[in-house]
Design an enzyme around this catalytic site. Structure first.
Site, PDB file in Angstrom:
ATOM      1  N   TRP A 151      30.465  25.408  25.915  1.00  0.00           N
ATOM      2  CA  TRP A 151      30.864  25.809  27.135  1.00  0.00           C
ATOM      3  C   TRP A 151      32.312  25.150  27.681  1.00  0.00           C
ATOM      4  O   TRP A 151      32.357  24.146  27.427  1.00  0.00           O
ATOM      5  CB  TRP A 151      29.604  25.237  28.326  1.00  0.00           C
ATOM      6  CG  TRP A 151      30.152  25.778  29.754  1.00  0.00           C
ATOM      7  CD1 TRP A 151      30.844  25.421  30.579  1.00  0.00           C
ATOM      8  CD2 TRP A 151      29.385  27.099  30.121  1.00  0.00           C
ATOM      9  NE1 TRP A 151      30.897  26.188  31.769  1.00  0.00           N
ATOM     10  CE2 TRP A 151      30.064  27.403  31.488  1.00  0.00           C
ATOM     11  CE3 TRP A 151      28.462  28.043  29.598  1.00  0.00           C
ATOM     12  CZ2 TRP A 151      29.748  28.407  32.175  1.00  0.00           C
ATOM     13  CZ3 TRP A 151      28.334  29.083  30.479  1.00  0.00           C
ATOM     14  CH2 TRP A 151      28.898  29.301  31.743  1.00  0.00           C
ATOM     15  N   ASN A 207      19.145  31.538  33.212  1.00  0.00           N
ATOM     16  CA  ASN A 207      19.768  30.323  33.054  1.00  0.00           C
ATOM     17  C   ASN A 207      19.417  29.267  33.944  1.00  0.00           C
ATOM     18  O   ASN A 207      19.643  29.471  35.239  1.00  0.00           O
ATOM     19  CB  ASN A 207      21.237  30.481  33.085  1.00  0.00           C
ATOM     20  CG  ASN A 207      22.262  29.133  32.859  1.00  0.00           C
ATOM     21  OD1 ASN A 207      22.234  28.799  31.794  1.00  0.00           O
ATOM     22  ND2 ASN A 207      22.747  28.682  33.950  1.00  0.00           N
ATOM     23  N   GLU A 208      18.918  28.072  33.653  1.00  0.00           N
ATOM     24  CA  GLU A 208      18.888  26.808  34.503  1.00  0.00           C
ATOM     25  C   GLU A 208      18.246  27.089  35.964  1.00  0.00           C
ATOM     26  O   GLU A 208      19.020  27.056  36.749  1.00  0.00           O
ATOM     27  CB  GLU A 208      20.231  26.225  34.897  1.00  0.00           C
ATOM     28  CG  GLU A 208      20.949  25.564  33.909  1.00  0.00           C
ATOM     29  CD  GLU A 208      22.223  24.759  34.134  1.00  0.00           C
ATOM     30  OE1 GLU A 208      22.501  24.731  35.160  1.00  0.00           O
ATOM     31  OE2 GLU A 208      22.864  24.496  32.953  1.00  0.00           O
ATOM     32  N   LYS A 235      36.400  23.585  31.635  1.00  0.00           N
ATOM     33  CA  LYS A 235      35.752  23.239  30.436  1.00  0.00           C
ATOM     34  C   LYS A 235      36.317  24.294  29.284  1.00  0.00           C
ATOM     35  O   LYS A 235      35.749  24.050  28.092  1.00  0.00           O
ATOM     36  CB  LYS A 235      34.205  23.060  30.343  1.00  0.00           C
ATOM     37  CG  LYS A 235      33.731  22.237  31.367  1.00  0.00           C
ATOM     38  CD  LYS A 235      32.134  22.074  31.471  1.00  0.00           C
ATOM     39  CE  LYS A 235      31.548  21.268  32.367  1.00  0.00           C
ATOM     40  NZ  LYS A 235      31.714  21.588  33.583  1.00  0.00           N
ATOM     41  N   ASN A 257      20.807  23.392  27.703  1.00  0.00           N
ATOM     42  CA  ASN A 257      22.174  23.310  28.123  1.00  0.00           C
ATOM     43  C   ASN A 257      22.276  21.625  28.305  1.00  0.00           C
ATOM     44  O   ASN A 257      21.666  20.873  29.084  1.00  0.00           O
ATOM     45  CB  ASN A 257      22.638  23.948  29.537  1.00  0.00           C
ATOM     46  CG  ASN A 257      22.643  25.366  29.545  1.00  0.00           C
ATOM     47  OD1 ASN A 257      22.603  25.903  28.630  1.00  0.00           O
ATOM     48  ND2 ASN A 257      22.415  25.881  30.793  1.00  0.00           N
TER      49      ASN A 257
END
Length: 681
Positions: free
Chosen positions: A553, A416-417, A574, A468
């Protein structure tokens, strides 16, 4: 004839074997949870592994346990990452048995000692692992066990950090697993030792290949009977194979057999999550794993397909199933409650971010029909070292070997990211992709990309790409999500894309009618704004069938101690549901109205109880049936929801309390939702 067939199968399995003793029928394996009788000390303690060490002053604890549940969610980012020691005593069974300690999760680096001697070290906080402790304790002995869990940042162990609290400790179950010396392998990267591959699937038959790793921990060669059975959901045997294999002492031999299931019943997602099971028997030992028969694919134009039928994935991201007072040290009942909320939402998919999740979650996804994306903990940055790459690869092996039999798992995630597209980051992702390809060539792989070019090399290692994209939150304008997707699809039409994260923060104690976009890092996160972002985002996603999936998310608010925003420091807000699981936010009901088959009727802004204006809009999320509204018993008319929303603009509020009631008849049921808003005199 049966004896002749069995003899032929045996010959094929055994080859030209040397004479060997025949393994006698053994006793069934046992699996005992070691929940009580532990003592804990936070901080490193020299000599704590010694059998005679005095731990009487340590704190009695039960497992699962973590030491930073409180300071890991109070903000400031200074929660305690340290070494925690655990000690207990374990009764080793008498007789000729093989004994393993199994850890379902311990964060981050774990050293285990039995009787003062090291049983092993595990590096990685989220996958399960086992150590063979047979030679460290005499049969019938009660032996001291000491466990050091080091939660400090370690340069060569992923994750290096993350936008989430890394809860330290033995936060999942610890088990004592006991087998016969002849057994199904227990040391295959913490997996079950049995792997089922679906080779072909038609309406007429499903062809399977089942590999059982057979271990002989005796001192002589053994001729070991091996039998494999497939049972349907009613526990009826629908396929069976039998044979034998000779295994040298101290060796493990993989035995692969072919089976066919006639007229298979498919695992068909939330519509029909039908499960078979496969039991592999080696000598007297047996291991059972789940089996779901299904096919899946992703197309750059048509999106996701399950069993050859378009099946757009709409779901949620989940983090560790934590609770405010216990951190990640939760029970199976807590996890079950989480997945009931996900099922009631109407999601058909879950992205288990950003690391391997608990065994219970994969089991529940199988049973509920949720399609799963699960990933290794490569988050943010990597270390440019062979040791880090080796650790990431090892965690990828563990992810696959422990979860490959779950039919819910459709995609292995590379991470991820990654914030820097360096040679090191690309090399690590490529190495993890190689592991996934080697260990499981049948599934898809994916990666959650952010913060760099959409077509950066980081986004090119996996089969699929997730993005994302927080339009309306970190990026301007929730309505821009659709334009971004169209532009990327047009520019790179062969790329199979999804929205792996989208959403906005929301406090259930902060409200603003017709809100202006708040500052994400600020302290004002009105619940109404999250709902508006959800509405615009889902409309954009639903209108684009080329998106193979979308994942909100996030499902639940969660601890991220470095954050200081909204109305609570240390929390990523969130979630569609609060971290205590008490309150479902308005956005939850928006998605439920769109995704679920269950009747939905929900007046939004219910918690905005004090209204200072003489009039307000009333917005209701609902199904497609007409909705009637009244205020203080006075009917205000009926609306047919437009895209699951019914609005009554400019409703007058009298001074004092105003009882607002919505009513709708859905599926033969009369639904009512009532709120009270007070206008000060």
């Amino acid at each position: 004839m049966r004896r002749l067939v069995f003899a032929l199968i045996t010959l094929l399995l055994c080859g030209f074997c040397v004479p060997a003793a025949v393994a006698a029928p053994g006793r069934a394996r046992t699996d005992t949870v070691l929940a009580t009788g532990w003592r804990f000390h936070l901080g490193d303690v020299p000599g704590a592994a010694a059998p005679e060490f005095d731990d009487s002053s340590w704190t009695p604890v039960s497992l699962p346990h973590t030491w930073n549940a409180a300071d890991g969610s109070d903000g400031g980012g200074n929660y305690r990452r340290d070494v925690g020691w655990y000690r207990t005593r374990v009764a080793v069974p008498a007789g000729d048995r093989r004994v393993f300690l199994q850890f379902d999760g311990a964060n981050l680096v774990t050293d285990v000692y039995v009787g003062g001697r090291r049983a092993g070290r595990h590096e990685g906080g989220y996958s399960g692992f086992r150590f063979d402790i047979t030679g460290l304790a005499r049969p019938g002995e009660t032996v001291p066990v000491a466990v050091a869990v080091d939660n400090r940042k370690t340069a060569d162990v992923a994750p290096l950090d993350g936008d989430f609290t890394l809860f330290g400790g033995l936060y999942r179950d610890v088990r004592l697993v006991v087998t016969d010396p002849v057994h199904v392998d227990a040391l295959d990267y913490g997996g079950p030792g049995v792997t089922v591959r679906q080779k072909a699937l038609t309406a007429a038959a499903a062809d399977l290949s089942v590999t059982t790793r057979v271990t002989n921990d005796t001192a002589v060669p053994r001729r070991i009977p091996v039998r494999t059975l497939v049972r349907d959901a009613a526990r009826r045997v629908v396929a069976v194979s039998a044979g034998a294999v000779t295994v040298e002492p101290g060796r493990t031999v993989p035995v692969t057999t072919a089976l066919r299931v006639i007229r298979p019943h498919r695992w068909n997602g939330v519509r029909d999550p039908y499960l078979y099971s496969v039991t592999a028997e080696a000598g007297g030992d047996a291991v059972t794993v789940p089996l779901g028969l299904r096919t899946f694919a992703a197309d750059p134009d048509g999106g996701f397909f399950l069993n050859g039928v378009p099946y757009p994935l709409h779901g949620v991201n989940t983090q560790l199933p934590s609770r405010p007072d216990r951190g990640a040290a939760v029970s199976d009942a807590d996890i079950d409650a989480d997945y009931r909320l996900i099922a009631e939402l109407g999601a058909n998919a879950v992205r288990m971010a950003h690391y391997q999740h608990s065994p219970r979650e994969y089991e529940l996804a199988d049973r509920l029909g949720l399609v799963v994306w699960t990933e290794v903990p490569l988050v943010g940055f990597v270390t440019d070292s062979p040791a880090f790459t080796a650790n990431a690869s090892a965690q990828a092996h563990e992810l696959v070997r422990q979860n490959a039999n779950h039919p819910s798992v459709a995609m292995w995630g590379l991470g991820n990211e990654q914030y820097v597209s360096s040679p090191a980051a690309n090399a690590v992702l490529a190495a993890v992709q190689d592991v996934f390809r080697a260990d499981d060539p049948d599934r898809l792989t994916t990666y959650a990309h952010c913060c760099l070019s959409d077509t950066d090399a980081l986004a090119g290692h996996a089969d699929l790409t997730g993005y994302n994209r927080y339009y309306g939150w970190y990026l301007p304008g929730a309505d821009n999500l659709g334009k971004w997707a169209d532009d990327l699809h047009r520019a790179d039409p062969g790329r199979r894309i999804s929205v792996s994260e989208y959403g906005a923060g929301a406090s259930v104690r902060q409200h603003e009618q017709h809100p202006v976009p708040p500052a994400p890092g600020g302290h004002w996160h009105p619940e109404e704004y999250q709902a508006e972002v959800a509405e615009a985002s889902w409309r954009a996603i639903e209108a684009r069938p080329y998106l193979w999936g979308s994942f909100v998310w996030v499902m639940f608010d969660f601890a991220s101690d470095g954050r200081n925003e909204g109305d609570r420091p240390g929390i990523n807000d969130k979630g569609l549901v609060t971290d205590d699981r008490v309150t479902r936010k308005d956005a939850y009901f928006w998605y439920q109205a769109n995704w679920s088959d269950r009747p939905v009727l929900h007046i939004t802004s219910a918690r905005d109880t004090v209204r200072t204006t003489a009039a307000t809009d009333v917005k209701v999320y609902a199904g497609t049936a007409p909705v009637s509204l009244s205020v203080n018993g006075v009917p205000l008319g009926t609306r047919v929801p437009d895209d699951h929303i019914a609005v009554w603009p400019g409703v007058a509020l009298q001074p004092g309390p105003n009882v607002v009631r919505a009513t709708s008849v859905q599926d033969g049921r009369v639904l009512t939702d009532t709120v009270t808003w007070t206008r000060p005199s």
